[in-house]
Motif scaffolding. Sequence first.
Motif, PDB file in Angstrom:
ATOM      1  N   ARG A 145       0.813  -1.212   0.000  1.00  0.00           N
ATOM      2  CA  ARG A 145       0.000   0.000   0.000  1.00  0.00           C
ATOM      3  C   ARG A 145       0.853   1.271   0.000  1.00  0.00           C
ATOM      4  O   ARG A 145       0.599   2.203  -0.768  1.00  0.00           O
ATOM      5  N   ILE A 146       1.896   1.312   0.829  1.00  0.00           N
ATOM      6  CA  ILE A 146       2.683   2.537   0.969  1.00  0.00           C
ATOM      7  C   ILE A 146       3.526   2.803  -0.267  1.00  0.00           C
ATOM      8  O   ILE A 146       3.751   3.950  -0.650  1.00  0.00           O
ATOM      9  N   LEU A 147       4.004   1.749  -0.927  1.00  0.00           N
ATOM     10  CA  LEU A 147       4.808   1.941  -2.136  1.00  0.00           C
ATOM     11  C   LEU A 147       3.977   2.489  -3.285  1.00  0.00           C
ATOM     12  O   LEU A 147       4.490   3.224  -4.143  1.00  0.00           O
ATOM     13  N   MET A 148       2.698   2.164  -3.305  1.00  0.00           N
ATOM     14  CA  MET A 148       1.833   2.612  -4.389  1.00  0.00           C
ATOM     15  C   MET A 148       1.152   3.938  -4.092  1.00  0.00           C
ATOM     16  O   MET A 148       0.392   4.456  -4.914  1.00  0.00           O
ATOM     17  N   THR A 149       1.417   4.507  -2.917  1.00  0.00           N
ATOM     18  CA  THR A 149       0.797   5.769  -2.527  1.00  0.00           C
ATOM     19  C   THR A 149       1.378   6.923  -3.340  1.00  0.00           C
ATOM     20  O   THR A 149       2.581   6.999  -3.575  1.00  0.00           O
ATOM     21  N   VAL A 150       0.524   7.823  -3.795  1.00  0.00           N
ATOM     22  CA  VAL A 150       0.923   9.024  -4.529  1.00  0.00           C
ATOM     23  C   VAL A 150       0.471  10.249  -3.746  1.00  0.00           C
ATOM     24  O   VAL A 150      -0.693  10.320  -3.339  1.00  0.00           O
ATOM     25  N   PRO A 151       1.384  11.231  -3.503  1.00  0.00           N
ATOM     26  CA  PRO A 151       2.803  11.225  -3.862  1.00  0.00           C
ATOM     27  C   PRO A 151       3.577  10.232  -2.998  1.00  0.00           C
ATOM     28  O   PRO A 151       3.129   9.878  -1.907  1.00  0.00           O
ATOM     29  N   PRO A 152       4.737   9.771  -3.473  1.00  0.00           N
ATOM     30  CA  PRO A 152       5.491   8.744  -2.748  1.00  0.00           C
ATOM     31  C   PRO A 152       6.081   9.284  -1.450  1.00  0.00           C
ATOM     32  O   PRO A 152       6.403  10.466  -1.346  1.00  0.00           O
ATOM     33  N   GLU A 153       6.199   8.410  -0.477  1.00  0.00           N
ATOM     34  CA  GLU A 153       6.870   8.754   0.773  1.00  0.00           C
ATOM     35  C   GLU A 153       8.347   8.405   0.598  1.00  0.00           C
ATOM     36  O   GLU A 153       8.723   7.233   0.619  1.00  0.00           O
ATOM     37  N   GLU A 154       9.184   9.411   0.417  1.00  0.00           N
ATOM     38  CA  GLU A 154      10.574   9.186   0.040  1.00  0.00           C
ATOM     39  C   GLU A 154      11.318   8.331   1.062  1.00  0.00           C
ATOM     40  O   GLU A 154      12.095   7.449   0.703  1.00  0.00           O
ATOM     41  N   GLY A 155      11.061   8.572   2.351  1.00  0.00           N
ATOM     42  CA  GLY A 155      11.739   7.796   3.378  1.00  0.00           C
ATOM     43  C   GLY A 155      11.399   6.318   3.298  1.00  0.00           C
ATOM     44  O   GLY A 155      12.267   5.450   3.457  1.00  0.00           O
ATOM     45  N   ALA A 156      10.134   6.022   3.025  1.00  0.00           N
ATOM     46  CA  ALA A 156       9.709   4.632   2.901  1.00  0.00           C
ATOM     47  C   ALA A 156      10.336   3.981   1.679  1.00  0.00           C
ATOM     48  O   ALA A 156      10.801   2.840   1.737  1.00  0.00           O
ATOM     49  N   HIS A 157      10.374   4.722   0.550  1.00  0.00           N
ATOM     50  CA  HIS A 157      10.990   4.182  -0.654  1.00  0.00           C
ATOM     51  C   HIS A 157      12.474   3.922  -0.425  1.00  0.00           C
ATOM     52  O   HIS A 157      13.001   2.887  -0.867  1.00  0.00           O
ATOM     53  N   ARG A 158      13.142   4.850   0.231  1.00  0.00           N
ATOM     54  CA  ARG A 158      14.576   4.685   0.487  1.00  0.00           C
ATOM     55  C   ARG A 158      14.821   3.453   1.347  1.00  0.00           C
ATOM     56  O   ARG A 158      15.727   2.656   1.069  1.00  0.00           O
ATOM     57  N   TYR A 159      14.019   3.273   2.393  1.00  0.00           N
ATOM     58  CA  TYR A 159      14.178   2.110   3.276  1.00  0.00           C
ATOM     59  C   TYR A 159      13.886   0.817   2.509  1.00  0.00           C
ATOM     60  O   TYR A 159      14.632  -0.167   2.625  1.00  0.00           O
ATOM     61  N   PHE A 160      12.821   0.828   1.727  1.00  0.00           N
ATOM     62  CA  PHE A 160      12.418  -0.391   1.026  1.00  0.00           C
ATOM     63  C   PHE A 160      13.498  -0.862   0.059  1.00  0.00           C
ATOM     64  O   PHE A 160      13.895  -2.035   0.073  1.00  0.00           O
ATOM     65  N   PHE A 161      13.979   0.044  -0.796  1.00  0.00           N
ATOM     66  CA  PHE A 161      14.930  -0.362  -1.829  1.00  0.00           C
ATOM     67  C   PHE A 161      16.338  -0.588  -1.281  1.00  0.00           C
ATOM     68  O   PHE A 161      17.061  -1.447  -1.788  1.00  0.00           O
ATOM     69  N   ASN A 162      16.722   0.165  -0.255  1.00  0.00           N
ATOM     70  CA  ASN A 162      18.091   0.074   0.250  1.00  0.00           C
ATOM     71  C   ASN A 162      18.257  -0.847   1.451  1.00  0.00           C
ATOM     72  O   ASN A 162      19.381  -1.263   1.750  1.00  0.00           O
ATOM     73  N   VAL A 163      17.158  -1.156   2.147  1.00  0.00           N
ATOM     74  CA  VAL A 163      17.256  -2.003   3.334  1.00  0.00           C
ATOM     75  C   VAL A 163      16.470  -3.306   3.136  1.00  0.00           C
ATOM     76  O   VAL A 163      17.028  -4.401   3.186  1.00  0.00           O
ATOM     77  N   LYS A 164      15.175  -3.190   2.885  1.00  0.00           N
ATOM     78  CA  LYS A 164      14.337  -4.388   2.804  1.00  0.00           C
ATOM     79  C   LYS A 164      14.718  -5.281   1.613  1.00  0.00           C
ATOM     80  O   LYS A 164      14.660  -6.511   1.713  1.00  0.00           O
ATOM     81  N   CYS A 165      15.109  -4.655   0.512  1.00  0.00           N
ATOM     82  CA  CYS A 165      15.468  -5.436  -0.677  1.00  0.00           C
ATOM     83  C   CYS A 165      16.969  -5.702  -0.779  1.00  0.00           C
ATOM     84  O   CYS A 165      17.425  -6.315  -1.751  1.00  0.00           O
ATOM     85  N   ALA A 166      17.727  -5.253   0.209  1.00  0.00           N
ATOM     86  CA  ALA A 166      19.192  -5.307   0.109  1.00  0.00           C
ATOM     87  C   ALA A 166      19.724  -6.719  -0.051  1.00  0.00           C
ATOM     88  O   ALA A 166      20.632  -6.963  -0.861  1.00  0.00           O
ATOM     89  N   ALA A 167      19.180  -7.670   0.699  1.00  0.00           N
ATOM     90  CA  ALA A 167      19.739  -9.032   0.697  1.00  0.00           C
ATOM     91  C   ALA A 167      19.603  -9.692  -0.677  1.00  0.00           C
ATOM     92  O   ALA A 167      20.574 -10.220  -1.222  1.00  0.00           O
ATOM     93  N   PHE A 168      18.395  -9.665  -1.251  1.00  0.00           N
ATOM     94  CA  PHE A 168      18.257 -10.370  -2.527  1.00  0.00           C
ATOM     95  C   PHE A 168      18.869  -9.580  -3.682  1.00  0.00           C
ATOM     96  O   PHE A 168      19.333 -10.172  -4.666  1.00  0.00           O
ATOM     97  N   LEU A 169      18.943  -8.245  -3.584  1.00  0.00           N
ATOM     98  CA  LEU A 169      19.628  -7.482  -4.624  1.00  0.00           C
ATOM     99  C   LEU A 169      21.127  -7.759  -4.601  1.00  0.00           C
ATOM    100  O   LEU A 169      21.778  -7.833  -5.651  1.00  0.00           O
ATOM    101  N   LYS A 170      21.678  -7.937  -3.394  1.00  0.00           N
ATOM    102  CA  LYS A 170      23.102  -8.280  -3.303  1.00  0.00           C
ATOM    103  C   LYS A 170      23.357  -9.655  -3.902  1.00  0.00           C
ATOM    104  O   LYS A 170      24.348  -9.872  -4.612  1.00  0.00           O
ATOM    105  N   TYR A 171      22.462 -10.603  -3.634  1.00  0.00           N
ATOM    106  CA  TYR A 171      22.595 -11.941  -4.213  1.00  0.00           C
ATOM    107  C   TYR A 171      22.546 -11.860  -5.742  1.00  0.00           C
ATOM    108  O   TYR A 171      23.357 -12.501  -6.429  1.00  0.00           O
TER     109      TYR A 171
END
Length: 210
Positions: A18-44
Amino acid sequence: MLANHDKYARLDDDEWVRILMTVPPEEGAHRYFFNVKCAAFLKYISLSIFGEEDTSHLLGDFYEFLSADNWRVLRLYANRNGASLACYLSRCAINYFMASKRREERRMSISIDQPDIISELNRFTLDEEDTMPPVWMAFERLSKRDKEVLRLLVIEGKSSLEAADSIWPLVKSDCRDWRSLPHKRVQDTIAMLKRRALLALTLELKNCLK
């Protein structure tokens, strides 16, 4: 900042969708999602597919993939087979980047030197009376987006951020204001568009030289 970090860490999968699809985007949430939550599989993915430990080169491409068609990948999630969002996205991302690498390997197998193409683009102008050089014939066959990207970044020599006002509306994303996103993500996305445009130009030039 730490409080926001803790808040994002507690979000469940449905809340993230829900939060990722919210307009306008919440920059802090996007930053956390792409750089922290997705970090493990992106590194793989970066290590196993591209042989690089740093994941920064994937972020722009992954954002474009995920946000395309109004976040279609997220809309299709709905707890697929009981999988977590991270597990689902990791499978989607692996398939996407493997296919992307195969496409680029096929394109890069063409024996035309991209630096020479860039040199040729900078050497001529489209309004010359002489016969149009093959590289310009190839340029004219490109999509509107590829031509605009090459015009701004190669012919005019602008940086990614200098050209972002013109290029970003051409990116398939529901986030139309690039200033609302981290600059690094914008730069990575535009660099990816430049790479794809050069590859498209290489293919068209090969066709012109047949």
